[in-house]
Each structure stands twice: as structure tokens, then as C-alpha cells.
Design an enzyme around this catalytic site. Structure first.
Site, short mmCIF file in Angstrom:
data_model
loop_
_atom_site.label_atom_id
_atom_site.label_comp_id
_atom_site.label_asym_id
_atom_site.label_seq_id
_atom_site.Cartn_x
_atom_site.Cartn_y
_atom_site.Cartn_z
N HIS A 1 -0.02 4.84 7.14
CA HIS A 1 0.63 5.42 5.95
C HIS A 1 1.05 6.86 6.15
CE1 HIS A 1 -2.17 2.19 4.60
NE2 HIS A 1 -1.05 1.79 4.02
N SER B 1 0.80 -1.22 0.00
CA SER B 1 0.00 0.00 0.00
C SER B 1 0.84 1.28 0.00
CB SER B 1 -0.93 0.01 1.22
OG SER B 1 -0.18 -0.13 2.40
N ASP C 1 -2.86 8.23 7.91
CA ASP C 1 -3.79 7.39 8.67
C ASP C 1 -2.97 6.57 9.68
OD1 ASP C 1 -2.66 5.29 7.21
OD2 ASP C 1 -4.36 5.08 5.85
#
Ligand SMILES: *[C@@H]1O[C@H](CO)[C@@H](O)[C@H](O)[C@H]1NC(C)=O
Ligand SMILES: *[C@@H]1O[C@H](CO)[C@@H](O)[C@H](O)[C@H]1NC(C)=O
Ligand SMILES: *[C@@H]1O[C@H](CO)[C@@H](O)[C@H](O)[C@H]1NC(C)=O
Ligand SMILES: *[C@@H]1O[C@H](CO)[C@@H](O)[C@H](O)[C@H]1NC(C)=O
Ligand SMILES: *[C@@H]1O[C@H](CO)[C@@H](O)[C@H](O)[C@H]1NC(C)=O
Length: 379
Positions: free
Chosen positions: A335, A42, A332
Site C-alpha cells: 500500500h 484495501s 507497507d
């Protein structure tokens, strides 16, 4: 004294970033490499998970609030570090593989992004939240790209090999093998099967094989990242009930992997003729910015910028995030904001740290001879 120096350094780095950023956006020039191929999780996914049956997707606001097209499936507020690297190389952003039609794949020579949120080095990593493209799958998809699609764009095999050997291959993966595997004993069996040291060895052996596979497909110029101190992410700090700083247990576990990682890359440099492996050290930069007192480095807080879901640590849908995104490390629960992505990309591109033994600019400019590929393909 040291603190002051650190502060001055980070401030001038930030200033440099903004200046370069400004100029790079303005000037057009031939790209420094023909393509940028991206493999990973991600941290570098540019939209693949949007099209996979998984809970690990972020195609909603406030993700992308600072990205021109809004929410694209990038797990941050703006651009990822590989987006910035693409810009520095003079290339467009590598499009996510899953969103491409056969006609488009047949036509693309500027690189493709195969990265997938929640994916890891091991196939089962992250699968508790749904489907993802594990590293092995990403490499298989690239194999198909090389065998079936890329040749249409080149007159001869030599031209294709030349192209591949000058392309940049970025691989950023591994943190999910801890976050979404080893550290979740109720869902995954790895921690029952291996102690932390053995587990690091299992990951590195598997990783090495996939890097070798990419080399065998024609890749020569690699930028490969180790694992960031994931014990410092807000989600892991919360999971371990740490009241201040980071979870040292988790960071120590990951450091076993990182110790072996350097040796693994060195073995590949020695055994794979004509290869160049640049090591990206996510610890160096992250340790620096996640030091006990983040404000020293010009960042105000290590708290996430958005309001996060208690379970997933991803941003809550449609809830407005913080406004001072330039001063947050974390977007978040896992990340970084694009501010940190930019710092990582710019430091790695111009060096000397955290990408060694050469920076990405030098990697791109390095002259490749394709003799090693001809040996392989004719045998
Ligand atoms: C391939 O790319 C060229 C130029 O970039 C474009 O003109 C053409 O329509 C594309 N073909 C397909 C099938 O996408
Ligand atoms: C890549 O594709 C070729 C041809 O289909 C196949 O022989 C080879 O085993 C594949 N390699 C990997 C690592 O998947
Ligand atoms: C561990 O789990 C994976 C996938 O969930 C499975 O493929 C594997 O067989 C399991 N290993 C053992 C020893 O139970
Ligand atoms: C953290 O705290 C929660 C509730 O206070 C508790 O259920 C959990 O077991 C704790 N976790 C650890 C790793 O200590
Ligand atoms: C998340 O956790 C906090 C504190 O533990 C709690 O106050 C809040 O209600 C929870 N939110 C949701 C959506 O479960």
C-alpha cells in the site's frame, strides 16, 4: 531535459497539493455532490475489515500514525485517496458500512464506504486469509441501502433518484484478483482454469455486470479505476526475486486487464443511458512515480516505510515506521503512503490526468437529468 521537466512538474504538483490542502481544510462551503459511495479493496477500505473474521486487518499501530484518530483500519499511514476526494468534494469521510448501526445507516446521506481489504472482483479472491466483502457483496449491500434505508430520508422517489444521480460512485478494485488469487496457484484454482488473457476477460465480464447493477440501482456518476502495476509493489518484487525495478511478468499480465478495461467502460457509456464513467488510470501515475529511479521524482525510495511481516507484507505491529514518510511511495509491502494517495486524489480531481475524459470536479459539476432513471424504475 525530460527528467528535469518531470522533476519540476512533480515538485510543483506537490506544492500545489500542500497549498490546496491547506485551503480546503480551512474553508467550509456547500458540498459539490450530495454523497460519495465507495466500493473496492484495501486501497480504499476505511475500517470494514476491522469487523470481519480475517487476518487482513490493520487496526493497530503504526497504521494511522498520520491520521488524527490513529489506527482506523485504513491500510496506510494517513488518509486514503477517497478520503482526500471526499474532502475536495466538501464531504465528510464516507463511514465504513460494517461499523454502522441500523439507526446510523437509516440516517446517513453523505455516502457509505463498502470497501474491504483483500476483496476482489471474484468472490473467492482473498478468502484464504479470511472473510471479506467481495465486489458482488458490496453491491448487494448498497442495494439494501437504496431499498430499505435511503428512502426514509427523501419525501418522494424522484428526490431519491435525483440524489443518487448526483452522487459520486468510486470503484477501485481488481489487484487482489491477481495478488490474492491468480498469482497464488497453491491456494486458488484460477490459474489452472484460465490463461492470463482469459482470466482478464473473466474479471472484466464480472466487473461490468456489477457496474451495470449499480446503474440499475440509480447510480449515474462513476469513477472507476483500473489496476496499478502491482508487479512494482515491494511484496511482489520480493516474491519474484527481482533484484531491481519491477516484476515485468506480473505487470504484463495486469496490462491485459487494463487494455480490456478501457473498452469495457466505453461499452457501458454507450449502453447505459445518462451514465458518466470516468476512468482512473492507476498506471499513469504509478508508472511515473515508480520509474527506475524514484529519486528523480522527488521520492527517495520505493522500499516500504514500515517493517513488514514476511508472510503478509503488512506492517509489524507496534514497530516504529520510517520518519520520512513524505518521501516514501510505499507504506507497507502493498500500500502507498498518504503522500501518493494525495497526489492521486488531487490529480484525479483537477485533471487532466490520470482521470479521463473529465476530472472528478467536472464529474461532480455535471448536470444530470433523471429521465433515464424514471424509465428504469417505472418499467
Ligand atoms: C439522525 O441524524 C440527526 C441529525 O443529523 C440526529 O439529530 C438524529 O439523532 C439521528 N438519528 C439517529 C437515529 O441516529
Ligand atoms: C436489489 O434488490 C431488489 C429488491 O430487493 C431485488 O429485486 C434485486 O434483484 C436486487 N438487485 C441486485 C443486483 O442484487
Ligand atoms: C475453483 O475454486 C472455487 C472456490 O475456491 C470453487 O467455487 C470452484 O468450483 C472451483 N472451480 C473448479 C473448476 O474447480
Ligand atoms: C525466490 O527465491 C527463493 C529462495 O531464494 C526460492 O525458494 C523461490 O522459488 C524463488 N522464487 C522465484 C519465483 O524464483
Ligand atoms: C523475514 O525474512 C528475513 C530475510 O529473509 C529474515 O532475516 C527474518 O528473520 C524473517 N523474519 C521473520 C519474522 O520471519
Amino acid at each position: 531535459m525530460q527528467e528535469n521537466m518531470a522533476k519540476t512538474f512533480s515538485m510543483s504538483l506537490l506544492l500545489l497539493c500542500l497549498l490546496l490542502h491547506f485551503f480546503l481544510a480551512k474553508c467550509t462551503r456547500p458540498p459539490l455532490a450530495p454523497a460519495l459511495y465507495v466500493f473496492g479493496d484495501s486501497l480504499v477500505d476505511s475500517g470494514n475489515n476491522n469487523l470481519l473474521p480475517t487476518n487482513e486487518k490493520v487496526n493497530f499501530k503504526p497504521y494511522g500514525i498520520d491520521f488524527p484518530e490513529g489506527p482506523t483500519g485504513r491500510f496506510t499511514n494517513g488518509r486514503t485517496s477517497v478520503d482526500f476526494l471526499a474532502q475536495f468534494l466538501g464531504l465528510p469521510f464516507a463511514p465504513p458500512y460494517m461499523g454502522l448501526s441500523v439507526a446510523q445507516i437509516s440516517n446517513i446521506t453523505i455516502g457509505i464506504n463498502y470497501a474491504s481489504g483483500s476483496a476482489g472482483i471474484l468472490r473467492e479472491t482473498g478468502t484464504a486469509s479470511g472473510m471479506n466483502l467481495a465486489l458482488e457483496v458490496q453491491v448487494e449491500l448498497f442495494n439494501e441501502t437504496v431499498n430499505h434505508y435511503l428512502p426514509k430520508n427523501f419525501k418522494t422517489k424522484d428526490e431519491l433518484l435525483q440524489y443518487l444521480s448526483n452522487s459520486i460512485f468510486v470503484v477501485l478494485i481488481g489487484s487482489n484478483d491477481y495478488i490474492n488469487n491468480y498469482l497464488r496457484p497453491a491456494q486458488y484454482n484460477s490459474s489452472h482454469l484460465y490463461n492470463p488473457e482469459k482470466f482478464a476477460g473473466v474479471l472484466l465480464k464480472e466487473f461490468k455486470q456489477h457496474l451495470q447493477d449499480l446503474y440499475n440501482m440509480g447510480a449515474r456518476k462513476f469513477l472507476v479505476f483500473n489496476i496499478a502495476p502491482v508487479g512494482c509493489t515491494p511484496a511482489m518484487v520480493k516474491l519474484k526475486n527481482v533484484t531491481s525495478g519491477c516484476s515485468n511478468d506480473i505487470n504484463q499480465m495486469v496490462s491485459l486487464y487494463n487494455k480490456g478495461f478501457t473498452g469495457m467502460l466505453q461499452e457501458l457509456r454507450t449502453s447505459l443511458h445518462g451514465s458518466t464513467f470516468v476512468q482512473g488510470d492507476l498506471n499513469l501515475l504509478s508508472n511515473y512515480f515508480l520509474s527506475q529511479n524514484p529519486s528523480v521524482n522527488g521520492f527517495i525510495t520505493a522500499n516500504p516505510c514500515c517493517n513488514t511481516n514476511n508472510e503478509t507484507s503488512l506492517c509489524l505491529k507496534d514497530v516504529p515506521p520510517c520518519t520520512d514518510r513524505g518521501t516514501h511511495i510505499f507504506w507497507d509491502g502493498y500500500h502507498p503512503t498518504q503522500t501518493l494517495d494525495l497526489l492521486l486524489a488531487i490529480s484525479c480531481f483537477y485533471g487532466p490526468l490520470p482521470c479521463t475524459p473529465i476530472n472528478v470536479l467536472q464529474l461532480a459539476q455535471k448536470q444530470e437529468d433523471t429521465a433515464s432513471q424514471k424509465d428504469y424504475f417505472s418499467s
